[in-house]
Design an enzyme around this catalytic site. Structure first.
Site, PDB file in Angstrom:
ATOM      1  N   LYS A 181       0.905  -1.113   0.070  1.00 48.96           N
ATOM      2  CA  LYS A 181       0.124   0.102   0.015  1.00 48.96           C
ATOM      3  C   LYS A 181       0.911   1.342  -0.063  1.00 48.96           C
ATOM      4  O   LYS A 181       1.617   1.618   1.150  1.00 48.96           O
ATOM      5  CB  LYS A 181      -0.892   0.004   1.380  1.00 48.96           C
ATOM      6  CG  LYS A 181      -2.280   0.562   0.913  1.00 48.96           C
ATOM      7  CD  LYS A 181      -2.228   2.317   0.764  1.00 48.96           C
ATOM      8  CE  LYS A 181      -1.916   3.026   1.975  1.00 48.96           C
ATOM      9  NZ  LYS A 181      -1.580   4.252   1.256  1.00 48.96           N
ATOM     10  N   GLU A 256       8.901   0.767  11.718  1.00 51.26           N
ATOM     11  CA  GLU A 256      10.205   1.769  11.766  1.00 51.26           C
ATOM     12  C   GLU A 256       9.608   3.243  11.842  1.00 51.26           C
ATOM     13  O   GLU A 256       8.703   3.438  10.809  1.00 51.26           O
ATOM     14  CB  GLU A 256      11.221   1.669  10.534  1.00 51.26           C
ATOM     15  CG  GLU A 256      12.313   2.429  10.768  1.00 51.26           C
ATOM     16  CD  GLU A 256      12.290   3.788   9.861  1.00 51.26           C
ATOM     17  OE1 GLU A 256      12.216   4.733  10.281  1.00 51.26           O
ATOM     18  OE2 GLU A 256      12.525   3.476   8.638  1.00 51.26           O
ATOM     19  N   CYS A 289      13.298  10.608   8.357  1.00 49.06           N
ATOM     20  CA  CYS A 289      13.171  10.150   9.965  1.00 49.06           C
ATOM     21  C   CYS A 289      14.411   9.893  10.859  1.00 49.06           C
ATOM     22  O   CYS A 289      14.465  10.031  11.666  1.00 49.06           O
ATOM     23  CB  CYS A 289      12.380   8.770   9.804  1.00 49.06           C
ATOM     24  SG  CYS A 289      13.160   7.524   8.984  1.00 49.06           S
ATOM     25  N   GLU A 386       8.710  14.954  16.953  1.00 43.31           N
ATOM     26  CA  GLU A 386       9.270  15.103  15.566  1.00 43.31           C
ATOM     27  C   GLU A 386       8.352  16.018  14.513  1.00 43.31           C
ATOM     28  O   GLU A 386       7.055  16.173  14.459  1.00 43.31           O
ATOM     29  CB  GLU A 386       8.949  13.768  14.962  1.00 43.31           C
ATOM     30  CG  GLU A 386       9.594  13.485  13.527  1.00 43.31           C
ATOM     31  CD  GLU A 386       9.589  12.327  12.877  1.00 43.31           C
ATOM     32  OE1 GLU A 386       8.401  11.667  12.854  1.00 43.31           O
ATOM     33  OE2 GLU A 386      10.641  11.526  12.526  1.00 43.31           O
TER      34      GLU A 386
HETATM   35  P1  ADP Z   1       3.103  10.222   7.802  1.00 48.23           P
HETATM   36  O1  ADP Z   1       2.848  10.985   8.914  1.00 48.23           O
HETATM   37  O2  ADP Z   1       4.615  10.025   7.384  1.00 48.23           O
HETATM   38  O3  ADP Z   1       2.208  10.524   6.527  1.00 48.23           O
HETATM   39  P2  ADP Z   1       1.530   7.696   8.216  1.00 48.23           P
HETATM   40  O4  ADP Z   1       1.900   7.177   9.294  1.00 48.23           O
HETATM   41  O5  ADP Z   1       0.446   8.672   8.268  1.00 48.23           O
HETATM   42  O6  ADP Z   1       2.887   8.962   8.084  1.00 48.23           O
HETATM   43  O7  ADP Z   1       1.447   7.341   6.819  1.00 48.23           O
HETATM   44  C1  ADP Z   1       2.446   6.091   6.478  1.00 48.23           C
HETATM   45  C2  ADP Z   1       1.591   5.326   5.557  1.00 48.23           C
HETATM   46  O8  ADP Z   1       0.676   4.541   6.445  1.00 48.23           O
HETATM   47  C3  ADP Z   1       1.033   5.714   4.296  1.00 48.23           C
HETATM   48  O9  ADP Z   1       1.039   4.692   3.415  1.00 48.23           O
HETATM   49  C4  ADP Z   1      -0.479   5.860   4.964  1.00 48.23           C
HETATM   50  O10 ADP Z   1      -1.319   5.796   3.921  1.00 48.23           O
HETATM   51  C5  ADP Z   1      -0.659   4.857   5.721  1.00 48.23           C
HETATM   52  N1  ADP Z   1      -1.702   4.778   6.801  1.00 48.23           N
HETATM   53  C6  ADP Z   1      -2.060   5.791   7.319  1.00 48.23           C
HETATM   54  N2  ADP Z   1      -3.153   5.603   8.084  1.00 48.23           N
HETATM   55  C7  ADP Z   1      -3.400   4.163   8.025  1.00 48.23           C
HETATM   56  C8  ADP Z   1      -4.068   3.272   8.865  1.00 48.23           C
HETATM   57  N3  ADP Z   1      -5.303   3.711   9.664  1.00 48.23           N
HETATM   58  N4  ADP Z   1      -3.985   2.117   8.541  1.00 48.23           N
HETATM   59  C9  ADP Z   1      -3.020   1.475   7.557  1.00 48.23           C
HETATM   60  N5  ADP Z   1      -2.197   2.221   7.060  1.00 48.23           N
HETATM   61  C10 ADP Z   1      -2.442   3.611   7.170  1.00 48.23           C
END
Ligand code: ADP
Length: 486
Positions: A181, A256, A289, A386
């Site tokens: 994804k 991570e 990061c 962060e």
């Molecule tokens: P950032 O703050 O770096 O955008 P996220 O943790 O929101 O980081 O996003 C990292 C990845 O996790 C992206 O591919 C995002 O679509 C996915 N993501 C965000 N929310 C969810 C969730 N509830 N379940 C699974 N994947 C998620």
């Protein structure tokens, strides 16, 4: 076959999912905007439960044959996959730059070649896992690395190609099939990766890509009952949500996460090298990061070192990431820009003083000035959370115990950097700093054989070398009584 495609940086990219060796479309789509210039790049398929179900089912069906190939059978296919990435380094780099605003030179020189290495390295490493045994008085323990099954791989926007291949490489090499994804703010190089894998002969269903929003496609994927591993790179907050899904089915999860890493400069350091490396923390607009964002300087050299950092930071040119002189490109998205600007405004209100920067850069909508805050109480939000932007804090210390306490004084433990010419002192400090990776007199060097991950709120588990295979395998001990066979 669907016909949803976009041309980005002169490269044709499919904007649909890649499921079971075919392009699959979704009626629902999301808009992908380039942070470089605000242009609309494309409308990307927004998958949900239905697409995830198809992809996991395809991955499950493809699993037995892919697993049965064994490391030797998978090696030529994965090597071809790596060669395919190498052949398209310039295209991948250019698309990544338009998609997430990262520096083009870095993508050409480092990121895209590293993506190829990620695939090849782990395919070769898998050969070394065969034939291990532990001799006991009564039995021989034969250690088998069995493929785990279907791996769900979720990656972030700051380095999608690098981080996706860092997961896809070992997961496939270990004999798993995968559903990726990609990040919705930078989904395109993962789509290209699927084409490259297909052209290299990765069979249908072995590598699937479901595009979509985290809370929809990502949520459906981590909650799917037929997923055997979840590998996630992203924010600590999202990891807490995904962790709950993983806990419900006891699915092993590797994560991570964020960091607020210390950058320690001792009085006996090579100050020029240290200053250059401090300034390098602004690269990619600090959306890294691993960045050492909390600069900690020994009091006796504070004033001269600050001038050296000021000089080095002056070369951190803000601009278009396609320009070879640019060192600081845009922040990824308007929402993220507001987040970074919010941290900066609150830091000012808290009494922290910007020695430089602190405002939107005079370049484009999403560009922020490289910023250094002094007068930073360690308890302030700006020293604890962060930011993921070009924002550093400056603190000083008088002795090693003080800097160790300062370094360890957040919830994070991803990385750290330390400059000192005194080996005994450097290693004593390094020993006491909590971090997954601590660089001494260097930064950002990551051997694929070395363990990588974060302590405390920065992660769960380690990947890299053997650690990746420990995660992506079901390790089995076949314990055979000596002399029991006819
Ligand atoms: P950032 O703050 O770096 O955008 P996220 O943790 O929101 O980081 O996003 C990292 C990845 O996790 C992206 O591919 C995002 O679509 C996915 N993501 C965000 N929310 C969810 C969730 N509830 N379940 C699974 N994947 C998620």
């Amino acid at each position: 076959m669907s016909v949803n495609k976009a041309t980005v940086a002169g490269v044709e990219v499919s904007t649909d999912h890649w499921i079971n060796g075919k392009r699959v479309s979704s009626a629902k789509r999301f808009t992908n905007i380039s942070p470089v210039d605000g242009s609309v790049l494309c409308e990307v398929a927004a998958g949900g439960k239905a697409e995830v179900d198809m992809a996991v089912e395809a991955a499950r069906k493809a699993f037995p044959a892919w697993a049965a190939l064994g490391p030797k059978g998978r090696l030529p296919i994965l090597k071809k996959f790596a060669e395919g990435i190498r052949a398209r380094v310039n295209e991948l780099a250019a698309v990544e730059t338009m998609d997430n605003g990262s520096l083009l030179v870095g993508n050409v020189m480092r990121v895209a070649p590293r993506a190829a290495q990620n695939i090849e390295f782990f395919a070769e490493w898998a050969l070394t896992l065969e034939g291990h045994s532990i001799d006991s008085p009564e039995v021989v323990n034969h250690v088998h690395y069995d493929p785990a099954g279907v791996a769900a791989l979720i990656t972030p926007w700051n380095a999608p190609l690098m981080l996706t291949t860092w997961k896809v490489g070992p997961a496939l090499a270990a004999g798993n099939t995968v559903v990726v994804k990609p990040p919705e703010w930078a989904p395109l190089t993962c789509s290209l990766m699927a084409d490259i894998a297909h052209a290299a002969g990765v069979p249908a269903g072995v590598l699937n890509v479901v595009q979509g929003i985290g809370e929809e496609a990502g949520d459906a994927l981590v909650n799917h009952p037929d997923v055997d591993r979840i590998s996630f790179t992203g924010s600590t907050d999202t990891a807490k949500i995904i962790g709950q899904a993983a806990a419900r089915s006891i699915t092993p999860m590797s994560a991570e996460l964020g960091g607020k890493s210390p950058f320690i400069v001792c009085a006996d350091a090579d100050l020029d090298a240290a200053a250059q490396t401090v300034a390098a923390q602004y690269m990619n607009a600090g959306q890294v990061c691993l960045a050492g964002t909390r600069v900690m300087v020994e009091k006796s050299i504070e004033a001269p070192f600050l001038e050296k950092v000021r000089g080095a930071a002056a070369h951190m040119v803000v601009g278009d990431p396609r320009d070879k002189d640019t060192r600081v490109g845009p922040l990824i998205h308007k929402e993220h820009f507001e987040r970074v600007a919010g941290f900066v405004e609150r830091a000012k209100a808290d009494g922290a003083v910007p020695l430089w920067g602190g405002n939107r850069a005079n370049f484009g909508e999403l560009y922020f000035e490289p910023t250094l805050f002094a007068n930073v109480d360690p308890k302030l939000e700006i020293a604890q959370r962060e930011v993921f932007g070009p924002v550093l804090t400056w603190q000083s210390f008088s002795d090693d115990d003080e800097v160790i306490a300062l370094a360890n004084g957040t919830d994070y433990g991803l990385a750290g950097t330390l400059f000192s010419k005194n080996e005994k002192r450097a290693m004593a400090i390094a020993d006491k700093v909590t971090a997954g990776t601590l660089w001494v007199n260097c930064f950002f060097i990551r051997d694929l054989a070395a363990p990588f991950g974060g302590a405390r709120s920065s992660g769960i588990g380690r990947e890299g070398g053997t650690w990746s295979f420990d995660f992506y395998s079901d390790i089995k001990n076949i314990s055979v009584r000596k002399g029991s066979f006819a």
